[in-house]
Design a protein around this motif. Sequence first.
Motif, PDB file in Angstrom:
ATOM      1  N   ASN A  43       4.144  10.229  10.859  1.00 40.00           N
ATOM      2  CA  ASN A  43       4.068  11.289   9.848  1.00 40.00           C
ATOM      3  C   ASN A  43       4.248  10.727   8.444  1.00 40.00           C
ATOM      4  O   ASN A  43       3.514  11.085   7.516  1.00 40.00           O
ATOM      5  CB  ASN A  43       5.143  12.350  10.095  1.00 40.00           C
ATOM      6  CG  ASN A  43       4.825  13.211  11.296  1.00 40.00           C
ATOM      7  OD1 ASN A  43       3.686  13.228  11.760  1.00 40.00           O
ATOM      8  ND2 ASN A  43       5.812  13.918  11.800  1.00 40.00           N
ATOM      9  N   ALA A  44       5.241   9.858   8.304  1.00 41.51           N
ATOM     10  CA  ALA A  44       5.486   9.276   6.977  1.00 41.51           C
ATOM     11  C   ALA A  44       4.260   8.479   6.537  1.00 41.51           C
ATOM     12  O   ALA A  44       3.853   8.523   5.375  1.00 41.51           O
ATOM     13  CB  ALA A  44       6.720   8.390   7.020  1.00 41.51           C
ATOM     14  N   TYR A  45       3.654   7.785   7.487  1.00 41.74           N
ATOM     15  CA  TYR A  45       2.476   6.971   7.155  1.00 41.74           C
ATOM     16  C   TYR A  45       1.284   7.836   6.722  1.00 41.74           C
ATOM     17  O   TYR A  45       0.684   7.607   5.670  1.00 41.74           O
ATOM     18  CB  TYR A  45       2.080   6.101   8.362  1.00 41.74           C
ATOM     19  CG  TYR A  45       0.821   5.331   8.073  1.00 41.74           C
ATOM     20  CD1 TYR A  45       0.872   4.142   7.347  1.00 41.74           C
ATOM     21  CD2 TYR A  45      -0.424   5.829   8.452  1.00 41.74           C
ATOM     22  CE1 TYR A  45      -0.284   3.459   7.017  1.00 41.74           C
ATOM     23  CE2 TYR A  45      -1.585   5.152   8.127  1.00 41.74           C
ATOM     24  CZ  TYR A  45      -1.513   3.967   7.410  1.00 41.74           C
ATOM     25  OH  TYR A  45      -2.659   3.313   7.073  1.00 41.74           O
ATOM     26  N   SER A  81       3.592  17.110  -2.048  1.00 40.34           N
ATOM     27  CA  SER A  81       4.092  16.594  -3.325  1.00 40.34           C
ATOM     28  C   SER A  81       4.636  15.183  -3.095  1.00 40.34           C
ATOM     29  O   SER A  81       4.932  14.797  -1.949  1.00 40.34           O
ATOM     30  CB  SER A  81       5.199  17.501  -3.852  1.00 40.34           C
ATOM     31  OG  SER A  81       6.322  17.413  -2.989  1.00 40.34           O
ATOM     32  N   GLU A  82       4.767  14.435  -4.180  1.00 37.36           N
ATOM     33  CA  GLU A  82       5.358  13.085  -4.065  1.00 37.36           C
ATOM     34  C   GLU A  82       6.758  13.197  -3.461  1.00 37.36           C
ATOM     35  O   GLU A  82       7.196  12.332  -2.707  1.00 37.36           O
ATOM     36  CB  GLU A  82       5.427  12.420  -5.451  1.00 37.36           C
ATOM     37  CG  GLU A  82       4.060  12.065  -6.041  1.00 37.36           C
ATOM     38  CD  GLU A  82       3.286  11.059  -5.208  1.00 37.36           C
ATOM     39  OE1 GLU A  82       3.914  10.265  -4.466  1.00 37.36           O
ATOM     40  OE2 GLU A  82       2.035  11.071  -5.268  1.00 37.36           O
ATOM     41  N   HIS A  83       7.448  14.260  -3.812  1.00 38.01           N
ATOM     42  CA  HIS A  83       8.794  14.476  -3.291  1.00 38.01           C
ATOM     43  C   HIS A  83       8.773  14.636  -1.767  1.00 38.01           C
ATOM     44  O   HIS A  83       9.552  14.000  -1.053  1.00 38.01           O
ATOM     45  CB  HIS A  83       9.408  15.712  -3.972  1.00 38.01           C
ATOM     46  CG  HIS A  83      10.789  16.003  -3.512  1.00 38.01           C
ATOM     47  ND1 HIS A  83      11.060  16.881  -2.475  1.00 38.01           N
ATOM     48  CD2 HIS A  83      11.989  15.530  -3.915  1.00 38.01           C
ATOM     49  CE1 HIS A  83      12.368  16.920  -2.281  1.00 38.01           C
ATOM     50  NE2 HIS A  83      12.950  16.118  -3.145  1.00 38.01           N
ATOM     51  N   ASP A  84       7.853  15.457  -1.259  1.00 40.67           N
ATOM     52  CA  ASP A  84       7.747  15.638   0.202  1.00 40.67           C
ATOM     53  C   ASP A  84       7.468  14.302   0.895  1.00 40.67           C
ATOM     54  O   ASP A  84       8.032  14.002   1.958  1.00 40.67           O
ATOM     55  CB  ASP A  84       6.580  16.583   0.553  1.00 40.67           C
ATOM     56  CG  ASP A  84       6.826  18.006   0.076  1.00 40.67           C
ATOM     57  OD1 ASP A  84       7.990  18.373  -0.156  1.00 40.67           O
ATOM     58  OD2 ASP A  84       5.826  18.753  -0.074  1.00 40.67           O
ATOM     59  N   ILE A  85       6.594  13.536   0.291  1.00 38.80           N
ATOM     60  CA  ILE A  85       6.214  12.251   0.900  1.00 38.80           C
ATOM     61  C   ILE A  85       7.433  11.330   0.961  1.00 38.80           C
ATOM     62  O   ILE A  85       7.713  10.689   1.976  1.00 38.80           O
ATOM     63  CB  ILE A  85       5.067  11.604   0.094  1.00 38.80           C
ATOM     64  CG1 ILE A  85       3.806  12.468   0.228  1.00 38.80           C
ATOM     65  CG2 ILE A  85       4.812  10.172   0.534  1.00 38.80           C
ATOM     66  CD1 ILE A  85       2.670  12.078  -0.700  1.00 38.80           C
ATOM     67  N   CYS A  89       0.810  -1.200   0.000  1.00 39.44           N
ATOM     68  CA  CYS A  89       0.000   0.000   0.000  1.00 39.44           C
ATOM     69  C   CYS A  89       0.850   1.260   0.000  1.00 39.44           C
ATOM     70  O   CYS A  89       1.767   1.421   0.794  1.00 39.44           O
ATOM     71  CB  CYS A  89      -0.840  -0.059   1.277  1.00 39.44           C
ATOM     72  SG  CYS A  89      -1.665   1.412   1.702  1.00 39.44           S
ATOM     73  N   GLY A  90       0.556   2.168  -0.889  1.00 33.50           N
ATOM     74  CA  GLY A  90       1.205   3.475  -0.831  1.00 33.50           C
ATOM     75  C   GLY A  90       2.556   3.521  -1.527  1.00 33.50           C
ATOM     76  O   GLY A  90       3.278   4.496  -1.410  1.00 33.50           O
ATOM     77  N   ASP A  91       2.945   2.462  -2.249  1.00 31.25           N
ATOM     78  CA  ASP A  91       4.229   2.508  -2.924  1.00 31.25           C
ATOM     79  C   ASP A  91       4.238   3.455  -4.108  1.00 31.25           C
ATOM     80  O   ASP A  91       5.285   3.860  -4.575  1.00 31.25           O
ATOM     81  CB  ASP A  91       4.613   1.111  -3.424  1.00 31.25           C
ATOM     82  CG  ASP A  91       5.481   0.407  -2.385  1.00 31.25           C
ATOM     83  OD1 ASP A  91       5.859   1.079  -1.416  1.00 31.25           O
ATOM     84  OD2 ASP A  91       5.758  -0.779  -2.570  1.00 31.25           O
ATOM     85  N   GLU A  92       3.046   3.778  -4.571  1.00 30.23           N
ATOM     86  CA  GLU A  92       2.963   4.541  -5.808  1.00 30.23           C
ATOM     87  C   GLU A  92       3.734   5.854  -5.718  1.00 30.23           C
ATOM     88  O   GLU A  92       3.604   6.613  -4.764  1.00 30.23           O
ATOM     89  CB  GLU A  92       1.493   4.766  -6.199  1.00 30.23           C
ATOM     90  CG  GLU A  92       0.780   5.818  -5.428  1.00 30.23           C
ATOM     91  CD  GLU A  92       0.001   5.364  -4.209  1.00 30.23           C
ATOM     92  OE1 GLU A  92      -0.812   6.165  -3.775  1.00 30.23           O
ATOM     93  OE2 GLU A  92       0.204   4.240  -3.699  1.00 30.23           O
ATOM     94  N   GLY A  93       4.591   6.061  -6.678  1.00 32.74           N
ATOM     95  CA  GLY A  93       5.262   7.332  -6.860  1.00 32.74           C
ATOM     96  C   GLY A  93       6.064   7.831  -5.673  1.00 32.74           C
ATOM     97  O   GLY A  93       5.900   8.956  -5.263  1.00 32.74           O
ATOM     98  N   ARG A  94       6.892   7.012  -5.103  1.00 35.37           N
ATOM     99  CA  ARG A  94       7.732   7.537  -4.028  1.00 35.37           C
ATOM    100  C   ARG A  94       8.737   8.553  -4.563  1.00 35.37           C
ATOM    101  O   ARG A  94       9.317   9.315  -3.810  1.00 35.37           O
ATOM    102  CB  ARG A  94       8.473   6.411  -3.323  1.00 35.37           C
ATOM    103  CG  ARG A  94       7.559   5.647  -2.415  1.00 35.37           C
ATOM    104  CD  ARG A  94       8.192   5.466  -1.055  1.00 35.37           C
ATOM    105  NE  ARG A  94       7.308   4.661  -0.257  1.00 35.37           N
ATOM    106  CZ  ARG A  94       7.730   3.672   0.513  1.00 35.37           C
ATOM    107  NH1 ARG A  94       9.004   3.377   0.572  1.00 35.37           N
ATOM    108  NH2 ARG A  94       6.870   2.991   1.215  1.00 35.37           N
TER     109      ARG A  94
END
Length: 485
Positions: free
Chosen positions: A99-101, A127-131, A44-49
């Motif tokens: 926070n990361a989650y 943004s994807e970058h921030d995440i 879950c959530g791997d998209e666009g790290r």
Amino acid sequence: MLKHLLGSKPEFRCSFFLFILPAVRGAAVFVIALLLVASFITSCGDEGRGEESVPDMVTFTEHIAPVLYKNCTQCHRPGGSAHFSLLTYEDARKYGAANAYVARNRIMPPWPADPHYTEFLYQRVLSEHDIAVLQKWVDGGMPQGADNKMPALPDYPKGSEIGTPDMRIPVKPVTLAANSPDRFLLVKVPFELPQDTFASLIEFMPGGSNVVHHVNGDMVKYVYEKKNNVFGGEYVVDMVADTATLVEAFNRLDLPNDDGSWPVLRKSVVNYLPGVFGQRYPEGIGGYHLPRKGVFLLNDMHYGFTQKNEITDSSYINIFFSPIPPDRPVMEFQLGTLGRVPVEPDLVIAANTVKTVYSRYKTEEDISILTVNPHMHLLGKSFRGYALKPDGDTIRLISIPRWDFNWQYFYTFPHMVKIPAGSTIVAEGVYDNTNKNLNNPFSPPREVSDRKGSMKATDEMFQFIISYLPYRDGDEHISLSTGKD
Ligand code: HEC
């Protein structure tokens, strides 16, 4: 609980959100810990790290603090609306993994509207970058980094988010017992001024105890001679505990004129949600006529549940006067429950069903929309608003793919949106009255309806509230930003 979550569809796991029902909320901290573990097991959530663009060594001072200060600390700071701060290295470290989650799953910052459908002012979307940066910091052991990279602490104003108000009216303090559940109050805030006047802005400020969840307030405008004493009657009616109808409640608050007739009600004059304060528009737009005698009527003042201690909330209302009358006062109409056009089909949602409803309104004149505010209660699942022009084109207004009861913003467009006369504005809402909806107030599910505009959270509502001006040439080019975003 873990089994239940892991056993459900992956889509659900990714879109889990926390802060809705008291019962769910009580378990939220526990659940989030479980989900942190779960998120390692699932994809879950791997998209666009976006790992490529992320620096090899992520540090708090150089990379994390700027992300948190831009997106989080308006609420996560001492005296802010969230119950913990993210200002210092120690704070950020403590909540690093959480926070990361929440970032990865777009639970925080809270922004239910889909930014790919329409963009709004003051939008808070990572943004994807921030995440990726937040995650990489955790993976790298959360180093502090060099002192000289540390950005300045953001400067948060006190007493007002906007400036120095001309007048402050206290809201009657409300005391919440320890362990009290969520409460929905109707609160009267009367005022009397030396004369009729104008205001550019009316701002609600919560009492700093982070229990005020949201407020939507109207203004009752009295004709001076028709109301002797605006300070009479009760000040607070609990819309859940007391089984009052609105009319009964209004009578208890002594809102009618002395002869029993009803004064004018100006809708949505003062609104608050954590992180969202008074809406100021560029000069010439907005503003209010303030009567000499009036009442701010805080509908739906929502207090969250309290924990160990009794809390007394002393919120207040700030008024910014204006020497001139509003040139273009903002107007408002609503579709759906209690609105200009009904909900179709009726808002009666049978137990164990998912139901889609609509409300459609045909515009009679050209209008310029400033804000939209979708409103549903706990069974809300998704919401969409758009306008169909007479030529068949669609004007997108808003899409909320995952309804979130706690974050019902008035979304402000960057520029006013022109809707030509003869267009049909459509609001489309989906309700989930099954036990898959974790926010369902009833287990097992029961039939839920709007009961003629009851405001109880356990009844439903379907509203699309639109603030607008009659269209003037060039409106679509006027920026509504006042530089805060
Ligand atoms: C608009 C206000 C607001 C903003 C902006 C915001 N938060 Fe929150 N956050 C809250 C509130 C309110 C809660 C619910 C918990 C509470 O009642 O304090 C919360 C809860 C959380 C939680 C869950 C903690 C728990 O109790 O389980 C985390 C983690 C979190 N926020 C991180 C962040 C991060 C990281 C950002 C920025 C990327 C952010 N938040 C931005 C208001 C905000």
